[in-house]
Design a protein around this motif. Structure first.
Motif, PDB file in Angstrom:
ATOM      1  N   LEU A   1       0.906  -1.251   0.096  1.00 36.98           N
ATOM      2  CA  LEU A   1      -0.054   0.009  -0.053  1.00 36.98           C
ATOM      3  C   LEU A   1       0.875   1.145  -0.209  1.00 36.98           C
ATOM      4  O   LEU A   1       1.801   1.295   0.938  1.00 36.98           O
ATOM      5  CB  LEU A   1      -0.966   0.077   1.356  1.00 36.98           C
ATOM      6  CG  LEU A   1      -1.655   1.214   1.574  1.00 36.98           C
ATOM      7  CD1 LEU A   1      -2.790   1.441   0.437  1.00 36.98           C
ATOM      8  CD2 LEU A   1      -2.575   1.131   2.864  1.00 36.98           C
ATOM      9  N   VAL A   2       0.634   2.214  -0.736  1.00 33.93           N
ATOM     10  CA  VAL A   2       1.452   3.374  -0.832  1.00 33.93           C
ATOM     11  C   VAL A   2       0.427   4.655  -1.356  1.00 33.93           C
ATOM     12  O   VAL A   2      -0.597   4.367  -2.220  1.00 33.93           O
ATOM     13  CB  VAL A   2       2.467   3.139  -2.130  1.00 33.93           C
ATOM     14  CG1 VAL A   2       1.775   3.230  -3.593  1.00 33.93           C
ATOM     15  CG2 VAL A   2       3.352   4.453  -1.959  1.00 33.93           C
ATOM     16  N   GLN A   3       0.748   5.797  -0.995  1.00 28.36           N
ATOM     17  CA  GLN A   3       0.185   6.846  -1.250  1.00 28.36           C
ATOM     18  C   GLN A   3       0.345   7.460  -2.724  1.00 28.36           C
ATOM     19  O   GLN A   3       1.287   7.117  -3.003  1.00 28.36           O
ATOM     20  CB  GLN A   3       0.338   8.238  -0.197  1.00 28.36           C
ATOM     21  CG  GLN A   3      -0.194   7.761   1.408  1.00 28.36           C
ATOM     22  CD  GLN A   3       0.115   8.772   2.376  1.00 28.36           C
ATOM     23  OE1 GLN A   3       0.703   9.777   1.955  1.00 28.36           O
ATOM     24  NE2 GLN A   3      -0.653   8.876   3.351  1.00 28.36           N
ATOM     25  N   PRO A   4      -0.518   8.175  -3.163  1.00 28.68           N
ATOM     26  CA  PRO A   4      -0.519   8.899  -4.515  1.00 28.68           C
ATOM     27  C   PRO A   4       0.610   9.624  -4.413  1.00 28.68           C
ATOM     28  O   PRO A   4       0.922  10.336  -3.639  1.00 28.68           O
ATOM     29  CB  PRO A   4      -1.766   9.685  -4.568  1.00 28.68           C
ATOM     30  CG  PRO A   4      -2.845   8.941  -3.934  1.00 28.68           C
ATOM     31  CD  PRO A   4      -2.045   8.149  -2.517  1.00 28.68           C
ATOM     32  N   GLY A   5       1.457   9.530  -5.593  1.00 27.91           N
ATOM     33  CA  GLY A   5       2.796  10.171  -5.658  1.00 27.91           C
ATOM     34  C   GLY A   5       4.012   9.441  -4.997  1.00 27.91           C
ATOM     35  O   GLY A   5       5.271   9.834  -5.086  1.00 27.91           O
ATOM     36  N   GLY A   6       3.682   8.327  -4.416  1.00 22.27           N
ATOM     37  CA  GLY A   6       4.776   7.365  -3.772  1.00 22.27           C
ATOM     38  C   GLY A   6       5.516   6.499  -4.859  1.00 22.27           C
ATOM     39  O   GLY A   6       4.978   6.441  -5.853  1.00 22.27           O
ATOM     40  N   SER A   7       6.231   5.832  -4.199  1.00 24.29           N
ATOM     41  CA  SER A   7       7.077   4.803  -5.149  1.00 24.29           C
ATOM     42  C   SER A   7       7.124   3.435  -4.399  1.00 24.29           C
ATOM     43  O   SER A   7       6.710   3.337  -3.424  1.00 24.29           O
ATOM     44  CB  SER A   7       8.474   5.392  -5.020  1.00 24.29           C
ATOM     45  OG  SER A   7       8.662   6.556  -5.719  1.00 24.29           O
ATOM     46  N   LEU A   8       7.389   2.507  -5.293  1.00 21.49           N
ATOM     47  CA  LEU A   8       7.622   1.084  -4.795  1.00 21.49           C
ATOM     48  C   LEU A   8       8.407   0.572  -6.006  1.00 21.49           C
ATOM     49  O   LEU A   8       8.535   0.783  -7.037  1.00 21.49           O
ATOM     50  CB  LEU A   8       6.137   0.235  -5.111  1.00 21.49           C
ATOM     51  CG  LEU A   8       5.077   0.435  -4.029  1.00 21.49           C
ATOM     52  CD1 LEU A   8       3.718  -0.253  -4.024  1.00 21.49           C
ATOM     53  CD2 LEU A   8       5.794  -0.069  -2.397  1.00 21.49           C
ATOM     54  N   ARG A   9       9.152  -0.584  -5.442  1.00 17.94           N
ATOM     55  CA  ARG A   9      10.123  -1.424  -6.258  1.00 17.94           C
ATOM     56  C   ARG A   9       9.589  -2.754  -6.356  1.00 17.94           C
ATOM     57  O   ARG A   9       9.710  -3.448  -5.361  1.00 17.94           O
ATOM     58  CB  ARG A   9      11.386  -1.238  -6.143  1.00 17.94           C
ATOM     59  CG  ARG A   9      12.222  -1.885  -7.013  1.00 17.94           C
ATOM     60  CD  ARG A   9      13.587  -2.152  -6.600  1.00 17.94           C
ATOM     61  NE  ARG A   9      14.694  -2.080  -7.452  1.00 17.94           N
ATOM     62  CZ  ARG A   9      15.738  -2.816  -7.418  1.00 17.94           C
ATOM     63  NH1 ARG A   9      16.227  -3.311  -6.033  1.00 17.94           N
ATOM     64  NH2 ARG A   9      16.784  -2.944  -8.300  1.00 17.94           N
ATOM     65  N   LEU A  10       9.107  -3.284  -7.454  1.00 13.51           N
ATOM     66  CA  LEU A  10       8.815  -4.682  -7.425  1.00 13.51           C
ATOM     67  C   LEU A  10      10.241  -5.775  -8.050  1.00 13.51           C
ATOM     68  O   LEU A  10      10.694  -4.899  -8.721  1.00 13.51           O
ATOM     69  CB  LEU A  10       7.699  -5.075  -8.606  1.00 13.51           C
ATOM     70  CG  LEU A  10       6.202  -4.182  -8.172  1.00 13.51           C
ATOM     71  CD1 LEU A  10       5.369  -4.635  -9.372  1.00 13.51           C
ATOM     72  CD2 LEU A  10       5.745  -4.289  -6.824  1.00 13.51           C
ATOM     73  N   SER A  11      10.047  -6.972  -7.395  1.00 11.62           N
ATOM     74  CA  SER A  11      11.121  -7.864  -7.981  1.00 11.62           C
ATOM     75  C   SER A  11      10.486  -8.921  -8.411  1.00 11.62           C
ATOM     76  O   SER A  11       9.437  -9.392  -7.521  1.00 11.62           O
ATOM     77  CB  SER A  11      11.907  -7.893  -6.739  1.00 11.62           C
ATOM     78  OG  SER A  11      12.904  -6.814  -6.723  1.00 11.62           O
ATOM     79  N   CYS A  12      11.195  -9.927  -9.367  1.00 12.39           N
ATOM     80  CA  CYS A  12      10.720 -10.980  -9.664  1.00 12.39           C
ATOM     81  C   CYS A  12      11.856 -12.095 -10.153  1.00 12.39           C
ATOM     82  O   CYS A  12      12.660 -11.856 -10.848  1.00 12.39           O
ATOM     83  CB  CYS A  12       9.756 -10.894 -10.971  1.00 12.39           C
ATOM     84  SG  CYS A  12       9.392 -12.650 -11.553  1.00 12.39           S
ATOM     85  N   ALA A  13      12.049 -13.012  -9.149  1.00 12.96           N
ATOM     86  CA  ALA A  13      13.129 -13.845  -9.322  1.00 12.96           C
ATOM     87  C   ALA A  13      12.850 -15.140  -9.803  1.00 12.96           C
ATOM     88  O   ALA A  13      11.869 -16.160  -9.285  1.00 12.96           O
ATOM     89  CB  ALA A  13      13.966 -14.222  -8.009  1.00 12.96           C
ATOM     90  N   ALA A  14      13.406 -15.621 -10.959  1.00 14.66           N
ATOM     91  CA  ALA A  14      12.944 -17.135 -11.556  1.00 14.66           C
ATOM     92  C   ALA A  14      14.142 -17.912 -11.192  1.00 14.66           C
ATOM     93  O   ALA A  14      15.420 -17.666 -10.965  1.00 14.66           O
ATOM     94  CB  ALA A  14      13.139 -16.799 -13.156  1.00 14.66           C
ATOM     95  N   SER A  15      13.604 -19.283 -10.594  1.00 14.08           N
ATOM     96  CA  SER A  15      14.608 -20.270 -10.183  1.00 14.08           C
ATOM     97  C   SER A  15      13.999 -21.661 -10.828  1.00 14.08           C
ATOM     98  O   SER A  15      12.892 -21.859 -11.165  1.00 14.08           O
ATOM     99  CB  SER A  15      14.403 -20.403  -8.784  1.00 14.08           C
ATOM    100  OG  SER A  15      13.193 -20.681  -8.349  1.00 14.08           O
TER     101      SER A  15
END
Length: 121
Positions: free
Chosen positions: A11-25
């Motif tokens: 959950l983030v406020q408008p104008g905020g930032s997030l970083r998604l990661s996806c690891a394959a194994s």
């Protein structure tokens, strides 16, 4: 057996930032294109951003200039840096990878389980 595991949603406020990661194994011979898709309630899944093994990228018009996709080939990982988030970005985000498994000559697309991103004040 190949698995894609996403992390970084929340959950983030408008104008905020997030970083998604996806690891394959798993039994991976080589990964070609990787990408991020999203699906909002009542809407179809749509492409957010894609990246080739060589680093060429493409973005949906709605996120261009705000989101950045990148990958680390040594770690079989793709990232999505999301800045200036808007309520319209709220969705479940899925990563995918087009890859060849060890011992196979066929390219198959694998999907992660999805991670929820909610943009709200």
């Amino acid at each position: 057996q190949v698995q894609l595991v996403e992390s970084g949603g929340g959950l983030v406020q408008p104008g905020g930032s997030l970083r998604l990661s996806c690891a394959a194994s798993g039994s991976i011979f080589s990964i070609y294109a990787m990408g991020w898709y999203r699906q909002a309630p009542g809407k179809q899944r749509e492409l957010v951003a894609g990246i080739t093994r060589g680093g060429s990228t493409n973005y949906a018009a709605s996120v261009k200039g705000r989101f950045t996709i990148s990958r680390d080939n040594a770690k079989n990982t793709v990232y999505l840096q999301m800045n200036s988030l808007e309520p319209e970005d709220t969705a479940v985000y899925y990563c995918n990878a087009e890859l060849i498994t060890s011992g196979s000559y066929s390219m198959v697309t694998y999907w992660g389980q999805g991670t929820q991103v909610t943009v709200s004040s």
